[in-house]
Design a protein around this motif. Structure first.
Motif, PDB file in Angstrom:
ATOM      1  N   UNK A  36       0.831  -1.208   0.000  1.00  0.00           N
ATOM      2  CA  UNK A  36       0.000   0.000   0.000  1.00  0.00           C
ATOM      3  C   UNK A  36       0.863   1.254   0.000  1.00  0.00           C
ATOM      4  N   UNK A  37       1.930   1.259   0.804  1.00  0.00           N
ATOM      5  CA  UNK A  37       2.756   2.467   0.872  1.00  0.00           C
ATOM      6  C   UNK A  37       3.544   2.670  -0.419  1.00  0.00           C
ATOM      7  N   UNK A  38       3.846   1.600  -1.135  1.00  0.00           N
ATOM      8  CA  UNK A  38       4.495   1.753  -2.450  1.00  0.00           C
ATOM      9  C   UNK A  38       3.522   2.347  -3.468  1.00  0.00           C
ATOM     10  N   UNK A  39       2.236   1.982  -3.372  1.00  0.00           N
ATOM     11  CA  UNK A  39       1.225   2.624  -4.217  1.00  0.00           C
ATOM     12  C   UNK A  39       1.157   4.116  -3.905  1.00  0.00           C
ATOM     13  N   UNK A  40       1.272   4.462  -2.617  1.00  0.00           N
ATOM     14  CA  UNK A  40       1.265   5.875  -2.227  1.00  0.00           C
ATOM     15  C   UNK A  40       2.437   6.619  -2.864  1.00  0.00           C
ATOM     16  N   UNK A  41       3.605   5.984  -2.950  1.00  0.00           N
ATOM     17  CA  UNK A  41       4.753   6.618  -3.605  1.00  0.00           C
ATOM     18  C   UNK A  41       4.450   6.874  -5.077  1.00  0.00           C
ATOM     19  N   UNK A  88      -1.499  12.846  -6.993  1.00  0.00           N
ATOM     20  CA  UNK A  88      -2.479  13.086  -5.918  1.00  0.00           C
ATOM     21  C   UNK A  88      -1.753  13.106  -4.586  1.00  0.00           C
ATOM     22  N   UNK A  89      -1.132  14.227  -4.210  1.00  0.00           N
ATOM     23  CA  UNK A  89      -0.337  14.267  -2.971  1.00  0.00           C
ATOM     24  C   UNK A  89      -1.148  13.949  -1.712  1.00  0.00           C
ATOM     25  N   UNK A  90      -2.390  14.459  -1.634  1.00  0.00           N
ATOM     26  CA  UNK A  90      -3.194  14.197  -0.437  1.00  0.00           C
ATOM     27  C   UNK A  90      -3.536  12.709  -0.326  1.00  0.00           C
ATOM     28  N   UNK A  91      -3.950  12.112  -1.454  1.00  0.00           N
ATOM     29  CA  UNK A  91      -4.264  10.676  -1.446  1.00  0.00           C
ATOM     30  C   UNK A  91      -3.035   9.860  -1.096  1.00  0.00           C
ATOM     31  N   UNK A  92      -1.891  10.241  -1.630  1.00  0.00           N
ATOM     32  CA  UNK A  92      -0.646   9.542  -1.329  1.00  0.00           C
ATOM     33  C   UNK A  92      -0.345   9.593   0.160  1.00  0.00           C
ATOM     34  N   UNK A  93      -0.513  10.787   0.772  1.00  0.00           N
ATOM     35  CA  UNK A  93      -0.235  10.911   2.203  1.00  0.00           C
ATOM     36  C   UNK A  93      -1.225  10.097   3.028  1.00  0.00           C
ATOM     37  N   UNK A  94      -2.485  10.088   2.612  1.00  0.00           N
ATOM     38  CA  UNK A  94      -3.491   9.314   3.365  1.00  0.00           C
ATOM     39  C   UNK A  94      -3.188   7.823   3.289  1.00  0.00           C
ATOM     40  N   UNK A  95      -2.884   7.314   2.101  1.00  0.00           N
ATOM     41  CA  UNK A  95      -2.561   5.891   1.974  1.00  0.00           C
ATOM     42  C   UNK A  95      -1.306   5.537   2.756  1.00  0.00           C
ATOM     43  N   UNK A  96      -0.277   6.397   2.638  1.00  0.00           N
ATOM     44  CA  UNK A  96       0.965   6.106   3.345  1.00  0.00           C
ATOM     45  C   UNK A  96       0.790   6.120   4.851  1.00  0.00           C
ATOM     46  N   UNK A  97       0.016   7.102   5.354  1.00  0.00           N
ATOM     47  CA  UNK A  97      -0.199   7.164   6.800  1.00  0.00           C
ATOM     48  C   UNK A  97      -0.985   5.952   7.289  1.00  0.00           C
ATOM     49  N   UNK A  98      -2.014   5.567   6.534  1.00  0.00           N
ATOM     50  CA  UNK A  98      -2.766   4.367   6.919  1.00  0.00           C
ATOM     51  C   UNK A  98      -1.902   3.119   6.906  1.00  0.00           C
ATOM     52  N   UNK A  99      -1.037   3.010   5.899  1.00  0.00           N
ATOM     53  CA  UNK A  99      -0.171   1.829   5.817  1.00  0.00           C
ATOM     54  C   UNK A  99       0.825   1.786   6.964  1.00  0.00           C
ATOM     55  N   UNK A 100       1.429   2.948   7.328  1.00  0.00           N
ATOM     56  CA  UNK A 100       2.419   2.936   8.408  1.00  0.00           C
ATOM     57  C   UNK A 100       1.746   2.700   9.763  1.00  0.00           C
ATOM     58  N   UNK A 101       0.499   3.169   9.930  1.00  0.00           N
ATOM     59  CA  UNK A 101      -0.212   2.876  11.168  1.00  0.00           C
ATOM     60  C   UNK A 101      -0.517   1.383  11.291  1.00  0.00           C
ATOM     61  N   UNK A 102      -0.939   0.770  10.183  1.00  0.00           N
ATOM     62  CA  UNK A 102      -1.188  -0.681  10.200  1.00  0.00           C
ATOM     63  C   UNK A 102       0.101  -1.439  10.465  1.00  0.00           C
ATOM     64  N   UNK A 103       1.193  -0.963   9.848  1.00  0.00           N
ATOM     65  CA  UNK A 103       2.481  -1.626  10.062  1.00  0.00           C
ATOM     66  C   UNK A 103       2.928  -1.474  11.517  1.00  0.00           C
ATOM     67  N   UNK A 104       2.663  -0.323  12.109  1.00  0.00           N
ATOM     68  CA  UNK A 104       3.019  -0.100  13.514  1.00  0.00           C
ATOM     69  C   UNK A 104       2.203  -1.018  14.426  1.00  0.00           C
ATOM     70  N   UNK A 105       0.937  -1.236  14.071  1.00  0.00           N
ATOM     71  CA  UNK A 105       0.103  -2.140  14.871  1.00  0.00           C
ATOM     72  C   UNK A 105       0.611  -3.570  14.811  1.00  0.00           C
ATOM     73  N   UNK A 106       1.260  -3.932  13.702  1.00  0.00           N
ATOM     74  CA  UNK A 106       1.803  -5.281  13.575  1.00  0.00           C
ATOM     75  C   UNK A 106       3.150  -5.429  14.266  1.00  0.00           C
ATOM     76  N   UNK A 107       3.809  -4.303  14.590  1.00  0.00           N
ATOM     77  CA  UNK A 107       5.092  -4.383  15.265  1.00  0.00           C
ATOM     78  C   UNK A 107       6.202  -3.603  14.599  1.00  0.00           C
ATOM     79  N   UNK A 108       5.926  -2.895  13.521  1.00  0.00           N
ATOM     80  CA  UNK A 108       6.869  -2.019  12.801  1.00  0.00           C
ATOM     81  C   UNK A 108       7.893  -2.836  12.018  1.00  0.00           C
ATOM     82  N   UNK A 109       7.858  -2.601  10.670  1.00  0.00           N
ATOM     83  CA  UNK A 109       8.895  -3.153   9.800  1.00  0.00           C
ATOM     84  C   UNK A 109       9.742  -1.994   9.298  1.00  0.00           C
ATOM     85  N   UNK A 110      11.044  -2.238   9.177  1.00  0.00           N
ATOM     86  CA  UNK A 110      11.975  -1.170   8.799  1.00  0.00           C
ATOM     87  C   UNK A 110      11.714  -0.663   7.382  1.00  0.00           C
TER      88      UNK A 110
END
Length: 391
Positions: A55-60, A66-88
């Motif tokens: 998802x975060x690669x799609x945001x890139x 679409x900068x706003x859409x990119x930021x929304x997708x990236x933020x959602x993806x990093x929050x989900x990744x943080x909930x799983x335990x954070x990947x580098x």
């Protein structure tokens, strides 16, 4: 090696290439095993980390479109990744999303991101200090590295880009203004050359045409009258050719030389010769001078002479009877007036139609006054040219 056009700067191909490179880098880090950074109990299946990464690669890939859409997708993806335990990999790619949002998004977006990233960094440091003491302040460092630094970098690049765009626009505007100035200068020079050519040649050719017409229209003239007409024709032709050669030589001379300072310069104190030539062509002139004659500025001297010359030429061609010339030296200006009766004359001869225009332009260039028109059955030309002297 030249970069292919499809991934050139500002193209969608470059965005897709960057998204693909981000995905490849994230998969490499996934394969090395840089997840989770904070393992849960029981452990989370590592395959789940691939969804936020995709998802975060799609945001890139949407960073420019679409900068706003990119930021929304990236933020959602990093929050989900943080909930799983954070990947580098996902965390690093999110820094690119933040940078692109600041560079390509609207101004309000980067301001909000800067405030949010600074706030999270302070909040992280404060929570860490409450939980682990002063050493816990280091808990705010990840927020600074992953949030504040990408945002500040994006803001700096955006400001540099905006400044460069403003400089380019200013340079283009300067170039347009310079081109307009160049065209105006060319048009002004062409107008001045046209005035000089008209004034230098028109009166001589008018005298030639008038006397040639008189000889041709009245066959059987005695030899003395024919000889007199031919002498006027020859004198006018020689004088016109001499002035034309002088003007052409001046135009071919060094750039920047002022025609008023060159060999074509004529003065009001040469009016006697002009009156004599006009009289030889058949027009009697009664001249009066009031005030004390004095040296005049070059432009004023030349303009006054040319206006008198053109006015007498018109009186010769279109008027009837003697012309009256008056030159008045006022304290702050010189005023020339030419009057002649209307009617008769030789108006059938063709003219350039630029005489009045040229005289008006000469007066206007010197901030003077000019008027020409009928008055009590006479044609009257008045030009008042300031001399720069105080009254």
């Amino acid at each position: 090696m030249r970069t292919p056009a499809w991934i050139g700067s500002g193209t969608p191909g470059r965005d897709l290439a960057l998204a693909g490179a981000s995905l490849a880098g994230g998969l490499v880090l996934y394969g090395v095993g840089f997840q989770p950074q904070f393992p849960w109990q029981p452990p989370v299946p590592e395959a789940l980390f691939l969804a936020p990464l995709a998802v975060i690669c799609v945001a890139v890939g949407l960073r420019r479109a679409a900068p706003r859409t990119s930021l929304a997708l990236g933020t959602g993806a990093v929050l989900a990744d943080t909930a799983l335990g954070v990947s580098l990999g996902t965390a690093l790619i999110y820094t690119q999303v933040l940078y692109d949002a600041c560079v390509y998004g609207p101004p309000r977006l980067w301001r909000r991101l800067l405030g949010a990233s600074v706030g999270l960094s302070v909040a992280g440091a404060a929570v860490g200090a409450l939980l682990w003491g002063w050493r816990g302040v280091a808990a705010g460092v990840p927020f600074v590295l992953a949030g504040v630094l990408p945002v500040l970098t994006g803001v700096s690049v955006r400001q540099y880009r905006d400044q460069a765009a403003a400089e380019r626009a200013r340079a283009e505007q300067t170039a347009r203004l310079a081109e307009l100035d160049r065209r105006q200068a060319v048009l002004a020079e062409r107008a001045r050359m046209a005035r000089e050519l008209h004034d230098v040649v028109a009166n001589h050719l008018s005298a030639v045409a008038l006397h040639a017409t008189a000889v041709l229209s009245a066959p059987g003239l005695d030899s003395d009258r024919v000889d007199a007409a031919l002498r006027v024709i020859r004198e006018s032709s020689v004088q016109g050719m001499a002035e034309m050669r002088q003007l052409i030589g001046l135009l071919r001379g060094p750039a920047g030389e002022d025609p008023a300072e060159g060999p074509t310069r004529v003065r009001l104190d040469e009016l006697d010769r002009l009156i004599a030539r006009v009289a030889a062509a058949g027009l009697a002139v009664r001249a009066t001078v009031t005030g004390t004659p004095r040296p005049l500025p070059v432009g004023v001297d030349l303009a006054a002479y040319r206006i008198v010359q053109e006015s007498l030429t018109n009186a010769l061609r279109y008027g009837a009877g003697a012309a009256e010339l008056s030159v008045a030296y006022e304290p702050a200006e010189v005023v020339v007036t030419v009057e002649n009766p209307i009617g008769g004359g030789n108006g059938r001869l063709p003219g350039a139609g630029a005489g009045l225009i040229g005289m008006r332009e000469r007066a206007a260039l010197l901030d003077g006054r000019f008027s020409a028109g009928p008055r009590d059955g006479r044609w009257r030309v008045v030009a008042a040219l300031p001399t720069g002297a105080s009254g």
